[in-house]
Each structure stands twice: as structure tokens, then as C-alpha cells.
Design a protein around this motif. Structure first.
Motif, PDB file in Angstrom:
ATOM      1  N   SER A   1       0.703  -1.274   0.103  1.00  0.00           N
ATOM      2  CA  SER A   1       0.014  -0.073  -0.022  1.00  0.00           C
ATOM      3  C   SER A   1       0.761   1.133   0.053  1.00  0.00           C
ATOM      4  CB  SER A   1      -0.841  -0.129   1.093  1.00  0.00           C
ATOM      5  OG  SER A   1      -1.750  -1.249   1.227  1.00  0.00           O
TER       6      SER A   1
ATOM      7  N   ARG B   1      -3.462   2.477  -2.906  1.00  0.00           N
ATOM      8  CA  ARG B   1      -4.663   1.947  -2.290  1.00  0.00           C
ATOM      9  C   ARG B   1      -5.288   0.759  -2.971  1.00  0.00           C
ATOM     10  NH1 ARG B   1      -7.372   6.365  -1.144  1.00  0.00           N
ATOM     11  NH2 ARG B   1      -8.716   6.288  -3.029  1.00  0.00           N
TER      12      ARG B   1
ATOM     13  N   MET C   1     -11.536  -6.561   7.668  1.00  0.00           N
ATOM     14  CA  MET C   1     -11.856  -5.269   8.247  1.00  0.00           C
ATOM     15  C   MET C   1     -10.440  -4.629   8.821  1.00  0.00           C
ATOM     16  SD  MET C   1     -15.542  -5.253  10.059  1.00  0.00           S
ATOM     17  CE  MET C   1     -14.537  -5.207  11.579  1.00  0.00           C
ATOM     18  N   VAL C   2      -9.712  -5.524   9.552  1.00  0.00           N
ATOM     19  CA  VAL C   2      -8.401  -5.159   9.811  1.00  0.00           C
ATOM     20  C   VAL C   2      -7.428  -4.915   8.768  1.00  0.00           C
ATOM     21  CG1 VAL C   2      -6.470  -5.837  11.332  1.00  0.00           C
ATOM     22  CG2 VAL C   2      -8.605  -6.017  12.252  1.00  0.00           C
ATOM     23  N   HIS C   3      -7.363  -5.873   7.743  1.00  0.00           N
ATOM     24  CA  HIS C   3      -6.311  -5.532   6.731  1.00  0.00           C
ATOM     25  C   HIS C   3      -6.627  -4.290   5.826  1.00  0.00           C
ATOM     26  CE1 HIS C   3      -5.329 -10.019   6.896  1.00  0.00           C
ATOM     27  NE2 HIS C   3      -4.627  -9.326   7.942  1.00  0.00           N
ATOM     28  N   GLY C   4      -7.958  -4.051   5.736  1.00  0.00           N
ATOM     29  CA  GLY C   4      -8.525  -2.826   4.960  1.00  0.00           C
ATOM     30  C   GLY C   4      -8.072  -1.560   5.525  1.00  0.00           C
ATOM     31  N   LEU C   5      -8.106  -1.524   7.132  1.00  0.00           N
ATOM     32  CA  LEU C   5      -7.757  -0.347   7.590  1.00  0.00           C
ATOM     33  C   LEU C   5      -6.087  -0.072   7.408  1.00  0.00           C
ATOM     34  CD1 LEU C   5      -9.849  -0.693  11.013  1.00  0.00           C
ATOM     35  CD2 LEU C   5      -9.963   1.066   9.246  1.00  0.00           C
ATOM     36  N   ILE C   6      -5.308  -1.150   7.448  1.00  0.00           N
ATOM     37  CA  ILE C   6      -4.033  -1.067   7.097  1.00  0.00           C
ATOM     38  C   ILE C   6      -3.695  -0.616   5.821  1.00  0.00           C
ATOM     39  CG2 ILE C   6      -2.045  -2.507   7.065  1.00  0.00           C
ATOM     40  CD1 ILE C   6      -2.888  -4.563   8.949  1.00  0.00           C
TER      41      ILE C   6
ATOM     42  N   LEU D   1      -5.462   1.500   4.007  1.00  0.00           N
ATOM     43  CA  LEU D   1      -6.077   2.655   3.828  1.00  0.00           C
ATOM     44  C   LEU D   1      -5.098   3.899   4.723  1.00  0.00           C
ATOM     45  CD1 LEU D   1      -9.768   2.631   4.737  1.00  0.00           C
ATOM     46  CD2 LEU D   1      -8.918   2.958   2.447  1.00  0.00           C
ATOM     47  N   GLY D   2      -4.653   3.216   5.824  1.00  0.00           N
ATOM     48  CA  GLY D   2      -3.480   4.195   6.508  1.00  0.00           C
ATOM     49  C   GLY D   2      -2.274   3.977   5.886  1.00  0.00           C
TER      50      GLY D   2
END
Length: 215
Positions: free
Chosen positions: A38, A43, A169-174, A176-177
Motif C-alpha cells: 500500500s 490503495r 476489516m483489519v487488513h482494509g484499515l492497514i 487505508l492507513g
């Protein structure tokens, strides 16, 4: 409604979600690799990699639910073979990141479709070559299965699906960040420097995986 009518014991759902959330939030090879993708590719590439990682987790979950991953505990040499294949794969990704001209481009959200497919396949392969994912299901799922509810297979599939949703959900937040950080920090990065940073980052993930999966 009596608890026996539920496929899983309602009392185990919250503890299970907390357990898998803590496990997914613990830094590990998946987290490190997704962050690197990422940061350096943006993204969309990170999201494609998450799709591959999630499918890989689903394969391990299904294999565990049907009892196939028990062979990893029965035959330790098979575990070690998969483990070192995964480490070797990450080293190859590091080499590819260094030598590929496109790997040093600035972060872009308009990644070619080929790059997205590549990120997906690499996420899938990397997770399939991580035997700790299989051991996770073998060790954790049975502790939340109760005999007075649905069959063990149904309970394993239900809980496994909940885990996949938490991981997604956790991987998606990683993603995005890390993509946001990449857009801010790497805008002015030059090709060779970005390629070197990406390669070294993946090497670190490979060493991390070798340490995390030792057994």
C-alpha cells in the motif's frame, strides 16, 4: 430461543471475536507485507492484495474445517517445507521489487489492471505459503466449538467466516492507513530509492515470517 437452536453457542461469539481481533491486530507478516504494498503501490493495489490474503485465509479455514490441516501437525516436515517456501517467496518478491522498473514509480491510485491482478495473486500465494494460518485454525477453532449445538463442521465454518470478516476489516484499515502515508511521504521519492526501500521492506517481512513461523 434456546441456545441449542443456534449453530454456535452465542456465549462464545464475543470472546471469539475479541480473540481473533487481537490476533489480527498483532503485527505479523501479512500486516507488514500489506503495508509495504500500500505504501509503494497505492490503495487499489493494497485492496487487491487484501483480496488475495483473504482468499488464502479462506482456503486454510476450509481445509482446517474438513480436517486436512491436521497433517501439518502429524508431519512436521510438511510444515517446515511450506514455511520455507513462503520465506523464499517473499525473498523473490523483494528481488522482483528491486529489479522491476515499475516498482519504483510514484504511488498511483490508477494502477493498471495487470498490477492489481499481480497484487491479488501474490497476496493469495503468500498466505497459502504461511502454515501458521493453518495452525491458527487447528489450535483456536476447537476451543470455541460446543457439542450441544450444530455439528463441528458447521460451527467451524461459522466461526471461520467471522474470522475472515474481522481479518478483512483489519487488513482494509492497514491498507487505508499505509496508502495515505505513502501518498504523503513518497510523492517525491525517486525510482531507485523507492525500489530499494520496497525491496528492503519485503526482506524484513520475510525475516519476520521466518521468525514468527518457527516451531
Amino acid at each position: 430461543m434456546p441456545h441449542s437452536a443456534w449453530p454456535v453457542d452465542p456465549g462464545v461469539i464475543l470472546p471469539f471475536l475479541i480473540a481473533v481481533a487481537l490476533i489480527e491486530l498483532t503485527p505479523g507478516p501479512n500486516m507488514g507485507w500489506l503495508a509495504m504494498v500500500s505504501l509503494t503501490r497505492g490503495r487499489m493495489a493494497g485492496a487487491a492484495a487484501v483480496g488475495g490474503v483473504t482468499l488464502g485465509l479462506a482456503v486454510w479455514m476450509l481445509a482446517s474445517a474438513f480436517g486436512l490441516t491436521q497433517v501439518l501437525l502429524t508431519w512436521p516436515w510438511l510444515y517446515q517445507t511450506i514455511r520455507w517456501a513462503g520465506v523464499a517467496f517473499l525473498f523473490w518478491l523483494a528481488w522482483d521489487a528491486w529489479k522491476s522498473p515499475g516498482a519504483g514509480d510514484a504511488v498511483s491510485e490508477d494502477a493498471p489492471r495487470r498490477d492489481l491482478g499481480q497484487a491479488f495473486v501474490r497476496g493469495l500465494a503468500g498466505n497459502l505459503l504461511n502454515p501458521k494460518a493453518a495452525v491458527f485454525y487447528v489450535a483456536l477453532l476447537p476451543t470455541f466449538i460446543r457439542p450441544d449445538h450444530a455439528g463441528a463442521l458447521v460451527q467451524a465454518l461459522t466461526l471461520g467466516t467471522l474470522h475472515l470478516l474481522v481479518a478483512l476489516m483489519v487488513h482494509g484499515l492497514i491498507v487505508l492507513g499505509a496508502a495515505g502515508a505513502g501518498a504523503r511521504l513518497l510523492t517525491d521519492a525517486k525510482g531507485p530509492w523507492l525500489r530499494a526501500g520496497s525491496a528492503l521492506g519485503i526482506v524484513a517481512v520475510a525475516l519476520w515470517m521466518a521468525w514468527e513461523t518457527r516451531g
